[in-house]
Design a protein around this motif. Structure first.
Motif, PDB file in Angstrom:
ATOM      1  N   GLN A   1       1.043  -1.248   0.179  1.00  0.00           N
ATOM      2  CA  GLN A   1      -0.068  -0.068   0.165  1.00  0.00           C
ATOM      3  C   GLN A   1       0.857   1.095  -0.095  1.00  0.00           C
ATOM      4  O   GLN A   1       1.971   1.364   0.739  1.00  0.00           O
ATOM      5  CB  GLN A   1      -0.882   0.015   1.058  1.00  0.00           C
ATOM      6  CG  GLN A   1      -1.750  -1.030   1.475  1.00  0.00           C
ATOM      7  CD  GLN A   1      -2.513  -1.188   2.827  1.00  0.00           C
ATOM      8  OE1 GLN A   1      -2.046  -0.399   3.592  1.00  0.00           O
ATOM      9  NE2 GLN A   1      -3.560  -2.001   2.931  1.00  0.00           N
TER      10      GLN A   1
ATOM     11  N   GLU B   1      -7.785   2.452   3.912  1.00  0.00           N
ATOM     12  CA  GLU B   1      -7.854   1.144   4.486  1.00  0.00           C
ATOM     13  C   GLU B   1      -8.225   1.509   6.048  1.00  0.00           C
ATOM     14  O   GLU B   1      -8.932   0.731   6.639  1.00  0.00           O
ATOM     15  CB  GLU B   1      -6.651   0.071   4.307  1.00  0.00           C
ATOM     16  CG  GLU B   1      -6.509  -0.409   2.991  1.00  0.00           C
ATOM     17  CD  GLU B   1      -7.888  -0.934   2.455  1.00  0.00           C
ATOM     18  OE1 GLU B   1      -8.402  -1.887   3.018  1.00  0.00           O
ATOM     19  OE2 GLU B   1      -8.168  -0.652   1.288  1.00  0.00           O
ATOM     20  N   ALA B   2      -7.511   2.145   6.660  1.00  0.00           N
ATOM     21  CA  ALA B   2      -7.562   2.507   8.079  1.00  0.00           C
ATOM     22  C   ALA B   2      -8.998   3.140   8.297  1.00  0.00           C
ATOM     23  O   ALA B   2      -9.813   2.802   9.046  1.00  0.00           O
ATOM     24  CB  ALA B   2      -6.664   3.776   8.674  1.00  0.00           C
ATOM     25  N   GLN B   3      -9.499   3.875   7.235  1.00  0.00           N
ATOM     26  CA  GLN B   3     -10.867   4.607   7.530  1.00  0.00           C
ATOM     27  C   GLN B   3     -11.639   3.630   7.376  1.00  0.00           C
ATOM     28  O   GLN B   3     -12.848   3.413   8.035  1.00  0.00           O
ATOM     29  CB  GLN B   3     -11.056   5.674   6.707  1.00  0.00           C
ATOM     30  CG  GLN B   3     -10.129   6.734   6.456  1.00  0.00           C
ATOM     31  CD  GLN B   3      -9.599   7.010   7.920  1.00  0.00           C
ATOM     32  OE1 GLN B   3     -10.501   7.557   8.906  1.00  0.00           O
ATOM     33  NE2 GLN B   3      -8.222   7.243   8.262  1.00  0.00           N
TER      34      GLN B   3
ATOM     35  N   ALA C   1       0.925   5.314   1.117  1.00  0.00           N
ATOM     36  CA  ALA C   1       0.320   6.096   2.467  1.00  0.00           C
ATOM     37  C   ALA C   1      -1.002   6.199   2.159  1.00  0.00           C
ATOM     38  O   ALA C   1      -1.751   6.266   3.168  1.00  0.00           O
ATOM     39  CB  ALA C   1       1.331   7.205   2.682  1.00  0.00           C
ATOM     40  N   PHE C   2      -1.352   6.863   0.961  1.00  0.00           N
ATOM     41  CA  PHE C   2      -2.663   7.136   0.878  1.00  0.00           C
ATOM     42  C   PHE C   2      -3.688   6.111   0.634  1.00  0.00           C
ATOM     43  O   PHE C   2      -4.765   6.220   1.424  1.00  0.00           O
ATOM     44  CB  PHE C   2      -2.870   7.981  -0.605  1.00  0.00           C
ATOM     45  CG  PHE C   2      -4.093   8.274  -0.820  1.00  0.00           C
ATOM     46  CD1 PHE C   2      -4.374   9.589  -0.325  1.00  0.00           C
ATOM     47  CD2 PHE C   2      -5.203   7.791  -1.418  1.00  0.00           C
ATOM     48  CE1 PHE C   2      -5.753  10.298  -0.504  1.00  0.00           C
ATOM     49  CE2 PHE C   2      -6.278   8.313  -1.649  1.00  0.00           C
ATOM     50  CZ  PHE C   2      -6.762   9.428  -1.206  1.00  0.00           C
ATOM     51  N   GLU C   3      -3.288   4.815   0.361  1.00  0.00           N
ATOM     52  CA  GLU C   3      -4.012   3.680   0.417  1.00  0.00           C
ATOM     53  C   GLU C   3      -4.373   3.107   1.924  1.00  0.00           C
ATOM     54  O   GLU C   3      -5.418   2.758   2.141  1.00  0.00           O
ATOM     55  CB  GLU C   3      -3.488   2.786  -0.611  1.00  0.00           C
ATOM     56  CG  GLU C   3      -3.494   2.909  -2.109  1.00  0.00           C
ATOM     57  CD  GLU C   3      -2.579   2.075  -2.831  1.00  0.00           C
ATOM     58  OE1 GLU C   3      -2.867   1.755  -4.138  1.00  0.00           O
ATOM     59  OE2 GLU C   3      -1.840   1.326  -2.421  1.00  0.00           O
ATOM     60  N   ALA C   4      -2.901   3.279   2.534  1.00  0.00           N
ATOM     61  CA  ALA C   4      -3.150   2.598   3.820  1.00  0.00           C
ATOM     62  C   ALA C   4      -4.096   3.517   4.649  1.00  0.00           C
ATOM     63  O   ALA C   4      -4.774   2.949   5.476  1.00  0.00           O
ATOM     64  CB  ALA C   4      -1.676   2.770   4.247  1.00  0.00           C
ATOM     65  N   ARG C   5      -4.126   4.975   4.522  1.00  0.00           N
ATOM     66  CA  ARG C   5      -5.000   5.883   5.264  1.00  0.00           C
ATOM     67  C   ARG C   5      -6.637   5.168   4.734  1.00  0.00           C
ATOM     68  O   ARG C   5      -7.526   5.665   5.555  1.00  0.00           O
ATOM     69  CB  ARG C   5      -4.705   7.251   5.015  1.00  0.00           C
ATOM     70  CG  ARG C   5      -5.405   8.144   6.037  1.00  0.00           C
ATOM     71  CD  ARG C   5      -4.909   9.603   5.756  1.00  0.00           C
ATOM     72  NE  ARG C   5      -5.067  10.363   6.966  1.00  0.00           N
ATOM     73  CZ  ARG C   5      -5.159  11.610   7.040  1.00  0.00           C
ATOM     74  NH1 ARG C   5      -4.647  12.370   5.998  1.00  0.00           N
ATOM     75  NH2 ARG C   5      -5.561  12.419   8.176  1.00  0.00           N
TER      76      ARG C   5
END
Length: 359
Positions: free
Chosen positions: A13, A21-23, A15-19
């Motif tokens: 992922q 997924e976190a949401q 960093a944007f994709e990880a954020r």
């Protein structure tokens, strides 16, 4: 011991994709309830029935089944979750929506998580701290869910048994040859529940006698089922609380069967059960353990579902049990004087069968 464990893929992922997924995790309870509402109230089915042309909110509201407000709110969440998609202002069923409408195991999982787990998981933190099923208080005042199974309110009771049986029943036809491979005459079913395995075993072999071990409430249900099938005379009932570490088991058994049972207990309790099981074996007796081990799954999706069933055991079932790795059972069995003979995977949806004998 070799396993079929397929590790979850390493992260690729951004960093944007990880954020993002976190949401998804942050809003997962909201998404779950909205998607469930759309399924249960017929929105998804109506959209499916419209085919590729889909339906607009105005068209759906005109039926009088839902308000425009409810449709917009719920379907927008379904849109964000990939359950539906928009095509020129019309909602069309996406692949995930099709799975929700047609896949029995998905429906069983949704019902189980909503009816049995959802409210109880609010007490997960307290349950973990105390190692007690604090969330069970939403249903009744029992030390574990097993004492209260026959008294669970609807729809929790129906969803609990549907979940339990859907996973186990698919395995029974496949494992009966394993059960009778050593021609047992005295077979003990520990954790007999409603007697489904006992009924299958008695029907498959006219010479075997079954000994059912479980709590009194479960055995009362099993007895009714045995009587209805005309098989009561070939079964002996042994009401037992396995959490009483001094409670003995009937002895001289040719085969002892435990299906989706040991995961209901802590490691300390499992160790005690294995010790008593070893003592209950007759000459050349063996033990068969059928269970869902997350480390022996072929696909990540199965391991994902099993791993995320464990919090139910904490908040609702017992407070200190889980879906285990297979090596945990082997270690505890060996400490009780048993040794692993064979392992068979890919049974039913996600089961493995461990065969033990005295070391």
């Amino acid at each position: 011991m070799s396993t079929l464990n397929k590790k979850f893929s390493p992260s690729r992922q951004s960093a944007f994709e990880a954020r993002f997924e976190a949401q998804k995790i942050a809003f997962a309870p909201v998404v779950f309830q909205c998607v469930r509402f759309a399924w249960k109230r017929g929105m998804l089915q109506a959209i499916a029935d419209a085919g590729d042309t889909g339906l607009s909110v105005d068209q759906m509201a005109a039926t009088g089944r839902w308000t425009a407000y409810a449709l917009k709110l719920v379907l927008e969440t379904c849109l964000s979750a990939g359950v539906v998609y928009l095509d020129e202002g019309r909602y069309v069923l996406d692949k995930a929506g099709f799975v929700i409408l047609t896949d029995p195991i998905t429906q069983v999982n949704i019902d189980f998580n909503h009816d049995v787990c959802y409210q109880a998981l609010f007490s997960l933190e307290e349950s973990l701290d105390q190692e007690k099923p604090v969330g069970l208080k939403v249903f009744g005042d029992w030390p574990t869910v097993y004492e209260g199974l026959s008294r669970l309110p609807e729809a929790a009771r129906t969803s609990w048994f549907a979940f339990d049986h859907y996973y186990s029943d698919t395995s029974f036809p496949d494992i009966l040859p394993d059960v009778f491979a050593t021609s047992p005459r005295r077979l003990m079913d520990i954790g007999a529940n409603t007697g489904k395995f006992t009924l299958a075993a008695l029907a498959a072999n006219e010479r075997v006698a079954l000994h059912l071990v479980d709590l009194p409430g479960q055995l009362a249900v099993a007895e009714k089922n045995l009587e209805a099938a005309g098989l009561r005379e070939r079964a002996s009932l042994h009401p037992t609380n396995l959490l009483d570490f001094e409670a003995p088991l009937p002895g001289d058994m040719d085969l002892i069967w435990m299906s989706q049972f040991l995961s209901c207990f802590s490691e300390e309790a499992i160790a005690s059960i294995f010790r008593r099981v070893a003592d209950a074996l007759g000459p050349r007796g063996q033990v068969l353990v059928l269970d869902t081990f997350w480390d022996r799954q072929r696909y990540d999706i199965a391991a994902y579902c099993l791993i995320n069933t464990s919090p139910y055991f904490t908040a609702v079932a017992s407070g200190n049990s889980k879906v285990y790795e297979s090596a945990d059972y082997v270690r505890l069995a060996e400490a009780a004087g048993l040794k692993l003979v064979t392992t068979r995977d890919n049974i039913g949806y996600c089961h493995s069968l461990l065969r033990f004998e005295k070391a």
